[in-house]
Each structure stands twice: as C-alpha cells, then as structure tokens.
Design an enzyme around this catalytic site. Structure first.
Site, short mmCIF file in Angstrom:
data_model
loop_
_atom_site.label_atom_id
_atom_site.label_comp_id
_atom_site.label_asym_id
_atom_site.label_seq_id
_atom_site.Cartn_x
_atom_site.Cartn_y
_atom_site.Cartn_z
N VAL A 12 0.79 -1.53 -0.21
CA VAL A 12 -0.14 -0.03 -0.06
C VAL A 12 0.76 1.23 0.07
O VAL A 12 0.26 2.37 -0.04
CB VAL A 12 -1.11 -0.03 1.26
CG1 VAL A 12 -2.12 -1.20 0.91
CG2 VAL A 12 -0.40 -0.05 2.70
N ASN B 180 -6.73 -0.59 6.54
CA ASN B 180 -6.34 -1.08 7.96
C ASN B 180 -4.83 -1.54 7.94
O ASN B 180 -4.16 -1.54 9.13
CB ASN B 180 -6.93 -2.85 7.95
CG ASN B 180 -6.28 -3.62 8.81
OD1 ASN B 180 -6.66 -3.58 10.15
ND2 ASN B 180 -5.64 -4.53 8.69
N SER C 171 -6.31 4.23 16.09
CA SER C 171 -5.69 3.62 17.28
C SER C 171 -6.14 4.33 18.59
O SER C 171 -6.16 5.59 18.41
CB SER C 171 -4.45 3.52 17.36
OG SER C 171 -3.66 3.14 18.50
N TYR D 13 4.26 6.41 15.93
CA TYR D 13 2.99 5.70 15.81
C TYR D 13 1.87 6.49 15.83
O TYR D 13 0.63 6.55 15.49
CB TYR D 13 3.01 4.38 16.52
CG TYR D 13 1.82 3.42 16.32
CD1 TYR D 13 1.47 2.69 15.18
CD2 TYR D 13 0.93 3.62 17.57
CE1 TYR D 13 0.35 2.00 14.94
CE2 TYR D 13 -0.55 2.82 17.19
CZ TYR D 13 -0.57 1.98 16.15
OH TYR D 13 -1.77 1.15 16.09
N ALA E 190 1.47 9.60 16.43
CA ALA E 190 1.21 10.78 15.30
C ALA E 190 0.73 10.47 14.07
O ALA E 190 -0.06 11.13 13.65
CB ALA E 190 2.58 11.60 15.29
N SER E 191 1.21 9.27 13.67
CA SER E 191 0.47 8.72 12.28
C SER E 191 -0.90 8.66 12.48
O SER E 191 -1.80 8.71 11.43
CB SER E 191 1.39 7.57 11.74
OG SER E 191 0.94 6.35 12.76
N LYS E 192 -1.37 7.88 13.41
CA LYS E 192 -2.85 7.45 13.73
C LYS E 192 -3.62 8.58 14.12
O LYS E 192 -4.94 8.59 13.62
CB LYS E 192 -2.77 6.46 14.75
CG LYS E 192 -2.29 5.12 14.43
CD LYS E 192 -3.13 4.55 13.41
CE LYS E 192 -2.41 3.11 12.93
NZ LYS E 192 -3.26 2.53 11.84
P1 NDP Z 1 -0.55 -7.21 12.28
O1 NDP Z 1 0.76 -6.65 12.47
O2 NDP Z 1 -1.09 -8.29 12.77
O3 NDP Z 1 -1.02 -6.82 10.77
C1 NDP Z 1 -0.80 -5.80 9.93
C2 NDP Z 1 -1.13 -5.91 8.56
O4 NDP Z 1 -0.54 -4.77 7.89
C3 NDP Z 1 -0.36 -7.18 8.17
O5 NDP Z 1 -1.11 -7.95 7.15
C4 NDP Z 1 0.83 -6.53 7.24
O6 NDP Z 1 1.26 -7.35 6.23
C5 NDP Z 1 0.11 -5.54 6.65
N1 NDP Z 1 1.08 -4.24 6.02
C6 NDP Z 1 2.11 -3.81 6.66
N2 NDP Z 1 2.46 -3.01 6.01
C7 NDP Z 1 2.01 -3.12 4.63
C8 NDP Z 1 2.28 -2.41 3.26
N3 NDP Z 1 2.91 -1.43 2.92
N4 NDP Z 1 1.33 -3.00 2.26
C9 NDP Z 1 0.34 -3.94 2.68
N5 NDP Z 1 0.13 -4.52 3.57
C10 NDP Z 1 0.98 -4.19 4.76
O7 NDP Z 1 -1.22 -5.95 13.00
P2 NDP Z 1 -2.85 -5.63 13.35
O8 NDP Z 1 -3.74 -6.54 12.68
O9 NDP Z 1 -2.99 -5.49 14.99
O10 NDP Z 1 -3.09 -4.05 12.76
C11 NDP Z 1 -4.10 -3.65 11.96
C12 NDP Z 1 -4.34 -2.22 12.22
O11 NDP Z 1 -4.80 -2.16 13.32
C13 NDP Z 1 -3.15 -1.36 12.20
O12 NDP Z 1 -3.35 -0.42 11.49
C14 NDP Z 1 -2.82 -1.07 13.30
O13 NDP Z 1 -1.97 -0.05 13.52
C15 NDP Z 1 -4.36 -1.03 13.99
N6 NDP Z 1 -4.24 -1.23 15.55
C16 NDP Z 1 -3.93 -2.41 16.04
C17 NDP Z 1 -4.01 -2.44 17.44
C18 NDP Z 1 -3.50 -3.69 18.28
O14 NDP Z 1 -3.23 -3.58 19.33
N7 NDP Z 1 -2.94 -4.70 17.61
C19 NDP Z 1 -4.48 -1.42 18.17
C20 NDP Z 1 -4.93 -0.11 17.66
C21 NDP Z 1 -4.83 -0.13 16.00
P3 NDP Z 1 2.83 -8.10 6.00
O15 NDP Z 1 2.38 -9.47 6.47
O16 NDP Z 1 3.02 -7.83 4.66
O17 NDP Z 1 3.71 -7.26 7.15
#
Ligand code: NDP
Length: 242
Positions: free
Chosen positions: A63, A89, A141, A154, A156-158
């Site tokens: 992305v 996401n 977040s 993180y 700041a980005s969110k």
């Molecule tokens: P995970 O690390 O389990 O999953 C993150 C996903 O994002 C993976 O599928 C990863 O794929 C993908 N990803 C990362 N970089 C890219 C990229 N450049 N292009 C495409 N895909 C990418 O995290 P979560 O499921 O927990 O997080 C999902 C969202 O929820 C995030 O935005 C996170 O900030 C947010 N969030 C999570 C919290 C938590 O406690 N878990 C709390 C609050 C928000 P790959 O395998 O390629 O790395």
C-alpha cells in the site's frame, strides 16, 4: 446479510485485524478483495475464508506503492463494476522514543500508516464518486487520541488518520460517500503481542480485545446500520488509557 451485493477492499488482510474484518464483511455477503504484500500468506488467508464458503480473493499490493494501489483499485472496479467499501487497515508499529528514532524509521511509519491511507483513498475515490456511493473505514488507534509514550511516530501517524478522516468525510459528503475511523485499544494480534510497549499498556490497565470485536465495529460503520454517520471516531476500548 448486511452487505449483499457489495464489493469491499481490505488492506493488510493476511492476518490479524485485516483478516478478521475480511471474514466479517464476507460473512455479511460482501465480495472481499484481501490486499497485502506477502503472496503466500495472503493466498492462505483468502483460501481459509473461501473454505468457510465466503467470497474472498487475494490481491498482492504494497500500500505504500502508488502503482500497486492503483492496480488494486482498477482491478476491483473492473471485475465488480464498483467499489463500495474500502477498509484502510494496513499498519505497522515500531516503538522507539522520539530522542532515539532515526528519521528513516519515522518516515517509514508515517508512510505505511498515513501516506498509504491517502494513496489508497485517492485511488478508490474516483470510482466511488462516479457511482455517487461509497464507504471508507480507516483503522486508527487509541494511541491517536492519547499519545503513547515510546511510540511517538505511531501515535502521530494515527492521530493524523483521525483528522484526515474527519476532514475527508466532510469533503466527500456531497458524493454520498461516508468516511469514519475506528480507534481500538489493544487488540490480540501479532502487532500487539510483539509490541515492546505491551507490558506497559497492560500495566496501565489495558483491556485487550478480540479482533472480531473490532471487526464488528467496522461492520457497523461499513453497513447501513450506521446510515448517515460520517466523519466520526468509533473507539473500541474498555478500561484503557491507550
Ligand atoms: P498485524 O501486524 O497483525 O497486521 C498488520 C497487517 O498490515 C499485516 O497484514 C501486514 O502485512 C500489513 N501491512 C503492513 N505494511 C503493509 C504494506 N506496506 N502494504 C500492505 N500491507 C501491509 O497488526 P494488526 O492486525 O494488529 O493491525 C491492523 C491495524 O490495526 C493497524 O493499522 C494497526 O495500527 C491497528 N491497530 C492495532 C492495534 C493492536 O493492538 N493490535 C491497536 C490499535 C490499532 P505483512 O505481512 O506484509 O507485514
């Protein structure tokens, strides 16, 4: 079935919250395009959902890459004739204090968590505008609402994603497009379990949520259950400071 006939793109869908959201939307009848970087993981995740009788297909896209993102939007629009729902996401977290973070790492976090949301949204908006219909759900977040120490980039980005959502929601209202953001507390995924801030957050009294609970919130915003709701922040937290 709340999403019968709808087409949805979910980014970062190969695991964690993205996979749970993909499953939730597909269970409600949506045809889901699961986007992510790693082909094998993505194929496996999409096959798992298809094994449950759901409509899910993988699409390899980083992305942060404009060409990948426009290929993804173009593919979805051509195959299904429209893009009804976009869930931004994909995200990363690297917990480093501001005094210690390199600008390279700062830029990486901003690029994946913020710039990619802009890229993805700009790629999809023309299709939604043309149909005068669309729904964008961003994943923010709890750290967007109260910055998490040790995680300045993180947080700041969110926080920027939250303000982007509010301003964009107002901009696209005239096209019948809604845009909202979900701000979860800690979610039981790889990102949280591997977080250097995990113990700190738990010690502060953090309730940890199942990905499905957050996916329920996304479904609420992505469906007519929340008809008329736009530019809003849905927090999914308990006794959480972050
Ligand atoms: P995970 O690390 O389990 O999953 C993150 C996903 O994002 C993976 O599928 C990863 O794929 C993908 N990803 C990362 N970089 C890219 C990229 N450049 N292009 C495409 N895909 C990418 O995290 P979560 O499921 O927990 O997080 C999902 C969202 O929820 C995030 O935005 C996170 O900030 C947010 N969030 C999570 C919290 C938590 O406690 N878990 C709390 C609050 C928000 P790959 O395998 O390629 O790395």
């Amino acid at each position: 079935m709340l999403l019968e006939g709808k087409t949805a793109i979910v980014t970062g869908a190969n695991r964690g919250l993205g996979k749970a959201v993909s499953r939730k939307l597909a269970q409600e009848g949506a045809k889901v395009i699961m986007a992510g970087r790693k082909k094998d993981d993505l194929d496996k995740a999409a096959a798992e959902l298809r094994g449950e009788g759901l409509s899910a297909e993988p699409f390899v896209a980083d992305v942060t890459k404009e060409s990948d993102v426009s290929a993804l939007a173009g593919y979805a629009a051509e195959k299904y004739g429209k893009i009804d729902i976009l869930v931004n996401n994909a995200g990363i977290s690297k917990e480093i204090k501001l005094a210690e973070i390199s600008m390279e790492t700062w830029d990486e976090i901003i690029e994946v968590n913020l710039r990619s949301v802009v890229l993805m949204t700009k790629a999809v908006l023309p299709y939604m505008t043309e149909k005068k219909s669309g729904n964008i759900v961003n994943i923010g977040s709890g750290a967007a609402l109260r910055g998490l120490p040790g995680s300045c980039a993180y947080s700041a980005s969110k926080a920027a994603v939250v303000c982007l959502t509010q301003a964009l929601g107002d901009e696209v209202r005239e096209h019948n497009i809604r845009c909202n953001v979900v701000c979860p507390g800690p979610v039981d995924t790889e990102l949280f379990q591997k977080s250097e801030r995990r113990e700190f957050i738990l010690a502060a009294g953090g309730d940890v949520f199942e990905p499905e609970t957050v996916a329920n919130g996304v479904l609420y915003l992505a469906s007519d259950m929340s008809k008329g709701v736009s530019s809003q922040v849905l927090t999914i937290r308990g006794f959480n400071r972050w």
